[in-house]
Design a protein around this motif. Sequence first.
Motif, short mmCIF file in Angstrom:
data_model
loop_
_atom_site.label_atom_id
_atom_site.label_comp_id
_atom_site.label_asym_id
_atom_site.label_seq_id
_atom_site.Cartn_x
_atom_site.Cartn_y
_atom_site.Cartn_z
N TYR A 91 0.83 -1.20 0.00
CA TYR A 91 0.00 0.00 0.00
C TYR A 91 0.86 1.25 0.00
O TYR A 91 1.87 1.31 0.71
N LYS A 92 0.43 2.24 -0.77
CA LYS A 92 1.04 3.56 -0.73
C LYS A 92 0.09 4.42 0.09
O LYS A 92 -1.08 4.57 -0.24
N VAL A 93 0.60 4.97 1.20
CA VAL A 93 -0.22 5.76 2.12
C VAL A 93 0.27 7.21 2.08
O VAL A 93 1.44 7.48 2.32
N SER A 94 -0.63 8.13 1.75
CA SER A 94 -0.33 9.55 1.73
C SER A 94 -1.09 10.21 2.86
O SER A 94 -2.31 10.05 2.97
N PHE A 95 -0.35 10.96 3.71
CA PHE A 95 -1.00 11.60 4.86
C PHE A 95 -0.32 12.92 5.19
O PHE A 95 0.84 13.15 4.84
N LEU A 96 -1.08 13.80 5.85
CA LEU A 96 -0.57 15.10 6.27
C LEU A 96 0.14 14.97 7.61
O LEU A 96 -0.36 14.32 8.53
N ASN A 97 1.30 15.63 7.71
CA ASN A 97 2.07 15.64 8.95
C ASN A 97 2.83 16.96 9.03
O ASN A 97 3.72 17.20 8.21
N HIS A 98 2.47 17.83 9.95
CA HIS A 98 3.14 19.12 10.15
C HIS A 98 3.23 19.95 8.88
O HIS A 98 4.29 20.46 8.52
N GLY A 99 2.13 20.04 8.15
CA GLY A 99 2.08 20.86 6.94
C GLY A 99 2.75 20.26 5.72
O GLY A 99 2.92 20.92 4.71
N LYS A 100 3.12 19.00 5.81
CA LYS A 100 3.76 18.31 4.68
C LYS A 100 2.96 17.03 4.38
O LYS A 100 2.31 16.47 5.25
#
Length: 106
Positions: A6-15
Amino acid sequence: MVKPLYKVSFLNHGKVYELYARRVHSGSLWGFTEVADLVFDVHDGVVVDPTEERLRDEFADTRVLHLPMQCILRIEEVEKKGQSAIRDAGSGEKVVTPFPLPAKPR
């Protein structure tokens, strides 16, 4: 049988972080998604991709990521691993950590 990837895209500290993992499922904590068995390229010697190296260092001791559902942008089941990345949330440009240069003599 090949384990899913799986490719997981998530927000973390504005990135926007893009990581690859073998296991993704609704967590035992309400409102969280568990991401486990993170997959990184393993290179001995010369560092080919500093972003991959940075992510591997940041998540080196992580067994399971518990991500709040509202920070997850996308989860894709993919055939093969691509390049892990950290992107600016606004522009989508890759955030590249520059190679440290020696200080200028005064």
